[in-house]
Write a protein that holds these residues in place. Structure first.
Motif, PDB file in Angstrom:
ATOM      1  N   SER A   1      41.669  40.951  47.273  1.00 10.45           N
ATOM      2  CA  SER A   1      41.445  39.502  47.244  1.00 10.45           C
ATOM      3  C   SER A   1      39.950  39.184  47.289  1.00 10.45           C
ATOM      4  N   GLU A   2      39.134  40.161  47.646  1.00  7.09           N
ATOM      5  CA  GLU A   2      37.682  39.972  47.661  1.00  7.09           C
ATOM      6  C   GLU A   2      37.117  39.777  46.251  1.00  7.09           C
ATOM      7  N   PHE A   3      37.907  40.083  45.233  1.00  2.77           N
ATOM      8  CA  PHE A   3      37.484  39.896  43.846  1.00  2.77           C
ATOM      9  C   PHE A   3      37.839  38.512  43.309  1.00  2.77           C
ATOM     10  N   LYS A   4      38.544  37.726  44.098  1.00  2.67           N
ATOM     11  CA  LYS A   4      38.998  36.408  43.642  1.00  2.67           C
ATOM     12  C   LYS A   4      37.798  35.539  43.262  1.00  2.67           C
ATOM     13  N   GLY A   5      37.890  34.897  42.090  1.00  3.44           N
ATOM     14  CA  GLY A   5      36.842  34.017  41.609  1.00  3.44           C
ATOM     15  C   GLY A   5      35.681  34.729  40.934  1.00  3.44           C
ATOM     16  N   LYS A   6      35.732  36.064  40.867  1.00  4.49           N
ATOM     17  CA  LYS A   6      34.667  36.831  40.237  1.00  4.49           C
ATOM     18  C   LYS A   6      35.130  37.342  38.874  1.00  4.49           C
ATOM     19  N   ARG A   7      34.202  37.366  37.926  1.00  4.00           N
ATOM     20  CA  ARG A   7      34.516  37.929  36.621  1.00  4.00           C
ATOM     21  C   ARG A   7      34.648  39.442  36.743  1.00  4.00           C
TER      22      ARG A   7
ATOM     23  N   THR B   1      39.768  46.960  38.185  1.00  2.75           N
ATOM     24  CA  THR B   1      39.869  46.060  39.332  1.00  2.75           C
ATOM     25  C   THR B   1      40.844  44.936  39.006  1.00  2.75           C
ATOM     26  N   ASP B   2      41.385  44.366  40.062  1.00  5.75           N
ATOM     27  CA  ASP B   2      42.319  43.242  39.900  1.00  5.75           C
ATOM     28  C   ASP B   2      42.382  42.454  41.194  1.00  5.75           C
TER      29      ASP B   2
END
Length: 115
Positions: free
Chosen positions: A78-84, A110-111
């Motif tokens: 979830s740390e990747f949320k909002g990131k390209r 990544t996802d």
């Protein structure tokens, strides 16, 4: 050779595993059983768990046959949320910056967890 590939059964593969320990020899190629992890896989997974404590899924595979030259990483966090995607990969690269210097290649997938 094609006929041989078609008749190769799981019994044959099991016999090869028994003969080679943690490796399978199949048609001239050596493949590692994925039930055991290499030291490099364990080390990289530990670093990524520390950097991404919210990761819901993490898999590190040495795709160089066990020598540690190339890895494939699948991480869902979830740390990747909002990131390209490129930003997500940059975060993983930054977390592994010291280890990457010793590698020949790295595949990163990544996802963001689906909720």
């Amino acid at each position: 050779m094609l006929a041989c590939k078609r008749i190769c059964s799981s019994t044959t593969i099991s016999a090869f595993r028994a003969l080679r320990g943690s490796q399978v020899v199949l048609f001239g190629q050596v493949q590692r059983c994925l039930s055991t992890q290499t030291d490099g896989e364990v080390r990289i997974a530990k670093l990524l768990r520390q950097k991404f404590p919210l990761a819901s899924s993490l898999k590190v595979v040495d795709i160089s046959g066990g020598c540690g030259a190339m890895y494939e990483i699948h991480i869902e966090s979830s740390e990747f949320k909002g990131k390209r995607t490129i930003q997500q990969h940059q975060l993983v690269n930054q977390a592994l910056k010291d280890e990457i210097q010793e590698m020949h290649g790295l595949r990163i997938f990544t996802d963001v967890p689906k909720q």
